[in-house]
Design a protein around this motif. Structure first.
Motif, PDB file in Angstrom:
ATOM      1  N   LEU A  51       0.823  -1.206   0.000  1.00 28.75           N
ATOM      2  CA  LEU A  51       0.000   0.000   0.000  1.00 28.75           C
ATOM      3  C   LEU A  51       0.856   1.255   0.000  1.00 28.75           C
ATOM      4  O   LEU A  51       0.595   2.198  -0.759  1.00 28.75           O
ATOM      5  N   LYS A  52       1.887   1.287   0.834  1.00 33.01           N
ATOM      6  CA  LYS A  52       2.732   2.474   0.923  1.00 33.01           C
ATOM      7  C   LYS A  52       3.395   2.777  -0.411  1.00 33.01           C
ATOM      8  O   LYS A  52       3.406   3.925  -0.871  1.00 33.01           O
ATOM      9  N   LEU A  53       3.960   1.738  -1.047  1.00 39.59           N
ATOM     10  CA  LEU A  53       4.601   1.932  -2.348  1.00 39.59           C
ATOM     11  C   LEU A  53       3.589   2.419  -3.380  1.00 39.59           C
ATOM     12  O   LEU A  53       3.889   3.324  -4.177  1.00 39.59           O
ATOM     13  N   SER A  54       2.413   1.831  -3.394  1.00 36.56           N
ATOM     14  CA  SER A  54       1.388   2.211  -4.370  1.00 36.56           C
ATOM     15  C   SER A  54       0.976   3.667  -4.201  1.00 36.56           C
ATOM     16  O   SER A  54       0.781   4.394  -5.182  1.00 36.56           O
ATOM     17  N   LEU A  55       0.843   4.107  -2.944  1.00 36.09           N
ATOM     18  CA  LEU A  55       0.492   5.501  -2.688  1.00 36.09           C
ATOM     19  C   LEU A  55       1.606   6.441  -3.131  1.00 36.09           C
ATOM     20  O   LEU A  55       1.345   7.497  -3.716  1.00 36.09           O
ATOM     21  N   ILE A  56       2.848   6.050  -2.850  1.00 33.83           N
ATOM     22  CA  ILE A  56       3.993   6.884  -3.242  1.00 33.83           C
ATOM     23  C   ILE A  56       4.061   7.023  -4.762  1.00 33.83           C
ATOM     24  O   ILE A  56       4.277   8.125  -5.293  1.00 33.83           O
ATOM     25  N   VAL A  57       3.856   5.923  -5.471  1.00 29.84           N
ATOM     26  CA  VAL A  57       3.898   5.950  -6.938  1.00 29.84           C
ATOM     27  C   VAL A  57       2.811   6.864  -7.485  1.00 29.84           C
ATOM     28  O   VAL A  57       3.054   7.705  -8.372  1.00 29.84           O
ATOM     29  N   SER A  58       1.605   6.720  -6.957  1.00 31.70           N
ATOM     30  CA  SER A  58       0.472   7.515  -7.439  1.00 31.70           C
ATOM     31  C   SER A  58       0.688   9.008  -7.193  1.00 31.70           C
ATOM     32  O   SER A  58       0.530   9.835  -8.107  1.00 31.70           O
ATOM     33  N   ILE A  59       1.062   9.355  -5.971  1.00 31.35           N
ATOM     34  CA  ILE A  59       1.265  10.770  -5.629  1.00 31.35           C
ATOM     35  C   ILE A  59       2.446  11.353  -6.397  1.00 31.35           C
ATOM     36  O   ILE A  59       2.399  12.494  -6.879  1.00 31.35           O
ATOM     37  N   SER A  60       3.519  10.568  -6.547  1.00 26.69           N
ATOM     38  CA  SER A  60       4.705  11.056  -7.262  1.00 26.69           C
ATOM     39  C   SER A  60       4.379  11.391  -8.705  1.00 26.69           C
ATOM     40  O   SER A  60       4.839  12.414  -9.247  1.00 26.69           O
ATOM     41  N   ALA A  62       1.441  12.236  -9.887  1.00 23.79           N
ATOM     42  CA  ALA A  62       0.598  13.436  -9.895  1.00 23.79           C
ATOM     43  C   ALA A  62       1.442  14.695  -9.714  1.00 23.79           C
ATOM     44  O   ALA A  62       1.226  15.709 -10.389  1.00 23.79           O
ATOM     45  N   VAL A  63       2.422  14.639  -8.809  1.00 25.93           N
ATOM     46  CA  VAL A  63       3.319  15.782  -8.593  1.00 25.93           C
ATOM     47  C   VAL A  63       4.144  16.051  -9.847  1.00 25.93           C
ATOM     48  O   VAL A  63       4.350  17.214 -10.241  1.00 25.93           O
ATOM     49  N   THR A  75      -2.062  26.025 -17.548  1.00 22.41           N
ATOM     50  CA  THR A  75      -2.896  26.040 -16.338  1.00 22.41           C
ATOM     51  C   THR A  75      -2.772  24.729 -15.567  1.00 22.41           C
ATOM     52  O   THR A  75      -2.977  23.649 -16.129  1.00 22.41           O
ATOM     53  N   PRO A  76      -2.437  24.799 -14.277  1.00 20.11           N
ATOM     54  CA  PRO A  76      -2.296  23.580 -13.474  1.00 20.11           C
ATOM     55  C   PRO A  76      -3.587  23.174 -12.771  1.00 20.11           C
ATOM     56  O   PRO A  76      -3.588  22.248 -11.965  1.00 20.11           O
ATOM     57  N   GLN A  77      -4.678  23.861 -13.080  1.00 19.13           N
ATOM     58  CA  GLN A  77      -5.919  23.674 -12.327  1.00 19.13           C
ATOM     59  C   GLN A  77      -6.355  22.217 -12.254  1.00 19.13           C
ATOM     60  O   GLN A  77      -6.665  21.706 -11.176  1.00 19.13           O
ATOM     61  N   PHE A  78      -6.358  21.536 -13.412  1.00 23.09           N
ATOM     62  CA  PHE A  78      -6.899  20.188 -13.453  1.00 23.09           C
ATOM     63  C   PHE A  78      -5.981  19.197 -12.743  1.00 23.09           C
ATOM     64  O   PHE A  78      -6.445  18.266 -12.093  1.00 23.09           O
ATOM     65  N   VAL A  79      -4.664  19.411 -12.844  1.00 27.45           N
ATOM     66  CA  VAL A  79      -3.716  18.539 -12.138  1.00 27.45           C
ATOM     67  C   VAL A  79      -3.833  18.759 -10.633  1.00 27.45           C
ATOM     68  O   VAL A  79      -3.777  17.811  -9.847  1.00 27.45           O
ATOM     69  N   ILE A  80      -3.983  20.020 -10.208  1.00 23.93           N
ATOM     70  CA  ILE A  80      -4.120  20.317  -8.782  1.00 23.93           C
ATOM     71  C   ILE A  80      -5.382  19.663  -8.220  1.00 23.93           C
ATOM     72  O   ILE A  80      -5.359  19.062  -7.135  1.00 23.93           O
TER      73      ILE A  80
END
Length: 223
Positions: A51-60, A62-63, A75-80
């Motif tokens: 779970l931790k790795l999966s969350l890190i991959v997903s958030i990374s 997105a960033v 515009t970064p609106q949709f990514v934010i």
């Protein structure tokens, strides 16, 4: 563009709503950017069950998408918006330790929107009408015209439909599903019923808008 300039540019309700809908959706790029982190989380969880790795991959991811937007000065609106949703989902999942809780905020979000839009329809203040108000500069002036209210009610039904379908499908999977199968099903459902379903609703709205030419200004009552 000022409200006055937009009103000149859009002399019908249909034109104004089309223009506002175009702003509300991120186009093809926005669709891809919204899907990538969810795909990454789902695939990572299914292959590693970490779970931790999966969350890190997903958030990374997105960033990273956000950084690309900033570097390109687009515009970064949709990514934010996507990143906020991912962060909330990650918080839920990390607190409970259950990977399927990553998808709970999205289900609640759609349920909330569905209820809010339904209330707006029942009270005859359909939310799409406020798109007209954002163009004219008068938030409630559109409500004086029964024709505009009827049109906006139909459009709000179409806008609400994707939210209702997502809750109807994903809700039972979340409540009664378990293990990798539930996570995989929720991941597939979120992607398949995300932007593709929204685009289908948008297409239906544009089809309806293309059938008429409702004046944007309500008729003036005789003295």
């Amino acid at each position: 563009m000022s409200a006055e300039a937009e009103e000149v540019a859009h002399d019908t309700v249909e034109a104004a709503v089309r223009a506002q809908l175009a702003k509300a959706f991120g186009g093809v790029r926005g669709i891809i950017e919204a899907a990538i982190p969810t795909i990454a989380f789902t695939v990572s969880w299914i292959t590693t069950e970490d779970l931790k790795l999966s969350l890190i991959v997903s958030i990374s991811l997105a960033v990273l998408l956000l950084v690309v937007r900033i570097v390109q000065r687009s515009t970064p609106q949709f990514v934010i918006n996507s990143l906020i949703g991912i962060a909330i989902g990650a918080f839920f999942a990390s607190r409970t330790g259950d990977a399927k809780d990553y998808f709970l905020p999205g289900i609640l979000y759609n349920a909330g929107y569905m209820v809010a839009m339904l209330i707006s329809i029942v009270t005859r203040w359909p939310v799409v009408g406020f798109l007209i108000g954002s163009v004219t500069g008068d938030p409630t002036g559109w409500h004086k015209d029964p024709g505009i209210v009827r049109l906006c009610t139909r459009l709000t039904w179409l806008l609400m439909l994707p939210c209702a379908v997502r809750v109807a499908v994903q809700g039972p999977v979340y409540l009664f599903g378990g293990g990798d199968e539930a996570v995989a099903a929720l991941g597939v459902a979120k992607i398949a019923m995300g932007w593709p379903l929204q685009v289908a609703a948008l297409a239906a709205m544009l089809w309806l808008l293309g059938r008429g030419r409702t004046p944007i200004k309500p008729p003036v009552a005789p003295a």
